[in-house]
Enzyme design. Structure first.
Site, PDB file in Angstrom:
ATOM      1  N   HIS A 129      13.038  -8.226 -13.053  1.00  0.00           N
ATOM      2  CA  HIS A 129      12.820  -9.339 -13.730  1.00  0.00           C
ATOM      3  C   HIS A 129      11.870  -9.181 -15.047  1.00  0.00           C
ATOM      4  O   HIS A 129      12.298  -9.597 -16.249  1.00  0.00           O
ATOM      5  CB  HIS A 129      12.065 -10.093 -12.857  1.00  0.00           C
ATOM      6  N   HIS A 134      12.076 -10.294 -19.767  1.00  0.00           N
ATOM      7  CA  HIS A 134      11.147 -10.525 -20.609  1.00  0.00           C
ATOM      8  C   HIS A 134      11.108  -9.736 -21.905  1.00  0.00           C
ATOM      9  O   HIS A 134      10.781 -10.086 -22.930  1.00  0.00           O
ATOM     10  CB  HIS A 134       9.521 -10.550 -19.997  1.00  0.00           C
ATOM     11  N   GLU A 175      10.437 -18.898 -19.646  1.00  0.00           N
ATOM     12  CA  GLU A 175      10.779 -18.385 -18.240  1.00  0.00           C
ATOM     13  C   GLU A 175      12.138 -18.912 -18.072  1.00  0.00           C
ATOM     14  O   GLU A 175      12.966 -18.309 -17.528  1.00  0.00           O
ATOM     15  CB  GLU A 175       9.841 -18.790 -17.306  1.00  0.00           C
ATOM     16  N   SER A 194      17.358 -12.780 -16.173  1.00  0.00           N
ATOM     17  CA  SER A 194      17.426 -11.742 -15.089  1.00  0.00           C
ATOM     18  C   SER A 194      17.943 -12.101 -13.724  1.00  0.00           C
ATOM     19  O   SER A 194      17.684 -11.390 -12.765  1.00  0.00           O
ATOM     20  CB  SER A 194      16.105 -11.214 -14.856  1.00  0.00           C
TER      21      SER A 194
HETATM   22 FE   LIG Z   1       8.715 -14.174 -15.749  1.00  0.00          FE
END
Ligand SMILES: [Fe+2]
Length: 256
Positions: A129, A134, A175, A194
């Site tokens: 993730h 990110h 996010e 993700s």
């Molecule tokens: Fe995150």
């Protein structure tokens, strides 16, 4: 990821206290195979359903290299580019620590990866993730600066006892945000990029709400941290969201 509730001791605590060695050599053959499986599956699933800056970041940072990326190798490319670096942490860090890290261009990545038995269920964000979701966007100069600014806003909001405002802003953009690109709806947020289950759902489901993104709406929209989102905020464009977020001051954030 962030938790909605700001809890715990907000006193002077250094984010460096949460940094642990990544111990890359401790990842097993199967851990690396899980990364490869997740990477191949997610790249195929996303195709071009994600903002182009994300795909550029995957290439720039050589994330397609087999196996779990090592933090030092990643930083050797990322830091000269945008000043950001990754550090390993043992799990979710408290919000004040997280925002303090962001404000100094430091992104925490879990020092573990999910098991093969838990490919689609995560109790805490793992390195797939964090690194796949990110880090690619942190190779984009303006997005990287926006993320640093959000960190500063977060630090100020928590000091003012209003941390949830910054948490929501972060959640609905970095996010779980969506963004228009050349008229098409794309994934922006790392939680979507993700996620095997939620990436398509966020773009294609008729069961969810999609509302135009504004900093005001983001700050005033609660979110779920333990389930698929019932609504997503859609940026008019990545550039407009970056400009809007960078223009937001801590004082304004507290008034929205
Ligand atoms: Fe995150």
């Amino acid at each position: 990821m962030l938790q909605e509730t700001i809890t715990g001791d907000q006193s002077a605590r250094s984010w460096a206290d949460y940094v642990v060695p990544q111990c890359w050599e401790s990842f097993t053959v199967d851990d690396h195979a899980v990364w490869d499986l997740l990477f191949a599956r997610q790249v195929e699933l996303l195709g071009t359903r994600v903002v182009s800056a994300f795909l550029d970041g995957i290439d720039l940072l050589k994330l397609s290299h087999p196996g779990v990326p090592d933090v030092e190798g990643l930083n050797a490319i990322l830091e000269p580019r945008t000043g950001w670096r990754t550090v390993a942490v043992a799990g979710l860090v408290p919000d004040d620590v997280f925002f303090a890290m962001l404000s100094e261009r430091v992104f925490p990545v879990g020092n573990f990866i999910r098991t093969r038995e838990q490919l689609d269920y995560l109790e805490a964000p793992d390195c797939f993730h964090d690194m796949f979701g990110h880090i690619p966007m942190l190779a984009h100069h303006d997005y990287a600066e926006m993320t640093r600014h959000v960190g500063e806003l977060g630090v100020a909001a928590i000091v003012a006892g209003e941390g949830h405002r910054a948490a929501r802003l972060y959640w609905h953009s970095v996010e779980f945000g969506l963004a228009k690109e050349h008229g098409e709806l794309k994934i922006l947020g790392a939680g979507l990029a993700s996620s095997f289950g939620e990436s398509h759902l966020s773009l294609e489901s008729d069961e969810v709400e999609r509302l135009p993104f504004s900093v005001r709406r983001a700050v005033n929209t609660p979110y779920k941290h333990d389930a698929f989102q019932p609504r997503y905020l859609v940026s008019q464009s990545l550039e407009k969201t970056i400009a809007g977020m960078l223009a937001l001051t801590a004082e304004e954030l507290l008034q929205l």
